[in-house]
Design a protein around this motif. Structure first.
Motif, PDB file in Angstrom:
ATOM      1  N   SER A  34      67.830  65.684  66.570  1.00  0.00           N
ATOM      2  CA  SER A  34      68.392  64.506  65.882  1.00  0.00           C
ATOM      3  C   SER A  34      69.848  64.267  66.276  1.00  0.00           C
ATOM      4  N   LEU A  35      70.070  64.221  67.595  1.00  0.00           N
ATOM      5  CA  LEU A  35      71.425  64.073  68.117  1.00  0.00           C
ATOM      6  C   LEU A  35      71.942  62.652  67.939  1.00  0.00           C
ATOM      7  N   TYR A  36      73.274  62.535  67.893  1.00  0.00           N
ATOM      8  CA  TYR A  36      73.962  61.249  67.864  1.00  0.00           C
ATOM      9  C   TYR A  36      74.596  61.005  69.241  1.00  0.00           C
ATOM     10  N   VAL A  37      74.683  59.733  69.629  1.00  0.00           N
ATOM     11  CA  VAL A  37      75.356  59.363  70.872  1.00  0.00           C
ATOM     12  C   VAL A  37      76.257  58.163  70.594  1.00  0.00           C
ATOM     13  N   THR A  38      77.464  58.184  71.145  1.00  0.00           N
ATOM     14  CA  THR A  38      78.349  57.021  71.043  1.00  0.00           C
ATOM     15  C   THR A  38      78.984  56.759  72.398  1.00  0.00           C
ATOM     16  N   ARG A  64      71.978  67.842  65.226  1.00  0.00           N
ATOM     17  CA  ARG A  64      72.754  66.705  64.721  1.00  0.00           C
ATOM     18  C   ARG A  64      74.156  66.638  65.334  1.00  0.00           C
ATOM     19  N   TYR A  82      85.613  61.708  66.676  1.00  0.00           N
ATOM     20  CA  TYR A  82      85.185  62.913  65.967  1.00  0.00           C
ATOM     21  C   TYR A  82      86.452  63.700  65.738  1.00  0.00           C
ATOM     22  N   LEU A 141      77.075  65.463  68.196  1.00  0.00           N
ATOM     23  CA  LEU A 141      77.510  64.155  68.676  1.00  0.00           C
ATOM     24  C   LEU A 141      77.842  64.211  70.160  1.00  0.00           C
ATOM     25  N   LEU A 162      66.648  62.428  72.155  1.00  0.00           N
ATOM     26  CA  LEU A 162      67.662  62.756  71.148  1.00  0.00           C
ATOM     27  C   LEU A 162      66.994  63.368  69.922  1.00  0.00           C
ATOM     28  N   ASN A 163      65.844  62.858  69.585  1.00  0.00           N
ATOM     29  CA  ASN A 163      65.072  63.405  68.467  1.00  0.00           C
ATOM     30  C   ASN A 163      64.629  64.830  68.776  1.00  0.00           C
TER      31      ASN A 163
END
Length: 329
Positions: free
Chosen positions: A258-262, A232, A136, A234, A253-254
């Motif tokens: 609506s989160l992102y994970v990596t 949203r 990011y 990360l 996460l929803n």
């Protein structure tokens, strides 16, 4: 003959053995390095404990060191005996007086950096590079959360964020570590033993929360990290210091926006010598300019023979910044 650390079974620090071994000649495209300073990293404890168990035993340990080229294998022309080098992605075995390393994993250590600075900063600095510049891309003025801000990676992240003109909120485990992070460039700190992380992040951002959280702690901070993210946002989970995150609830996460994970690693970002050179050039530039300073406390420098003690201290979570093994100390 030379000395190295090896282990024949996974477990606690007590499995580490200080042994004699006979170095083999470097293979094609390999370089033999006489290590002068060896980086100790939390991932080494994962390998030793069995979380990331080696394929065969007995096994060496460690992937990072700085030293002098002793011999080169066939096909190697980019470095020569006597050159100062640093590496962070070798095969296991860097906890050693002598280690053979593929040429593509080596970088020339600039003359204005010591072996100790190189070994204390290379893996951690390359990690911060991929986190803040690639996973990011942090923008000037951006506020973000970085856990374990007084650790080896964290203190470099504090300084790098300051160089970028960004605002790092660092979570730490004590007031002393909070002061270290602030001196390194953290915009704000959160002592998680005294403050609620997510609540404090909301206060510091006037309720907006942050677009990205960098979390190397793992299990114990997972919920706090998710709760600190805006819609949203990360979640960058890059370590497991408190234990691995398991059973990730995708519905959560929803629900949280609506989160992102990596789950990134250095090996997903640096796969060849060109990528290594690009990242290391940026790191060395910041180190050379003084924007990032690397200082290793004397009590966090250990003789190679004292690897057991070094791991005990590291896992106590009482260290700050980088720790080193020094052959011949």
């Amino acid at each position: 003959m030379a000395k190295r650390i090896q282990f024949s079974a996974t477990g606690g620090p007590e499995v580490l053995q200080y042994v004699d071994f006979t170095p083999v000649e470097p293979a094609v495209d390999e370089v033999q390095v006489e290590n002068k300073a060896i980086g100790i990293n939390f991932i080494d404890t994962y390998v030793r404990s069995g979380l990331y168990a080696p394929a065969t035993f007995p096994s060496g340990l460690g992937t990072e060191a700085a030293g002098i080229v002793r011999k080169v294998g066939a096909g190697v022309s980019a470095v020569k005996p006597g050159d100062r080098v640093v590496y962070a992605q070798s095969a296991l075995g860097a906890y050693s007086e002598i280690h053979n390393v593929p040429l593509e994993k080596l970088a020339i250590l600039p003359d204005n950096l010591s072996f100790e600075q190189g070994a204390a900063s290379f893996l951690k600095g390359l990690t911060v590079h991929y986190l803040l510049r690639q996973t990011y891309e942090i923008k000037p003025g951006e506020i973000f959360l970085f856990h374990a801000a007084a650790g080896g990676v964290g203190l470099i992240a504090c300084q790098w964020a300051k160089a970028l003109g960004a605002k790092l909120i660092g979570s730490v485990g004590s007031d002393e570590k909070a002061e270290l992070a602030k001196r390194a460039g953290a915009w704000a700190t959160i002592n998680y033993h005294k403050e609620d992380i997510a609540q404090r992040v909301a206060e510091l951002t006037n309720g907006e929360k942050v677009s990205v959280v960098y979390d190397s702690v793992g299990k114990s901070t997972w919920q706090d990290s998710l709760n600190s993210l805006k819609r949203r946002g990360l979640m960058v989970s890059f370590g497991n210091a408190s234990g691995p995150v398991i059973g990730v609830d995708l519905a959560l996460l929803n629900q949280k926006g609506s989160l992102y994970v990596t789950r990134p690693s250095l090996y997903g970002y640096i796969t060849n010598r060109q990528e290594l050179q690009s990242a290391s050039n940026e790191l060395f530039s910041l180190l050379g300019s003084g924007a990032i300073k690397i200082e290793v406390k004397e009590e966090q420098k250990f003789a190679l023979a004292d690897a057991q003690k070094a791991h005990q201290v590291l896992e106590s979570r009482k260290t700050s910044g980088s720790s080193l093994l020094i052959p011949g100390l």
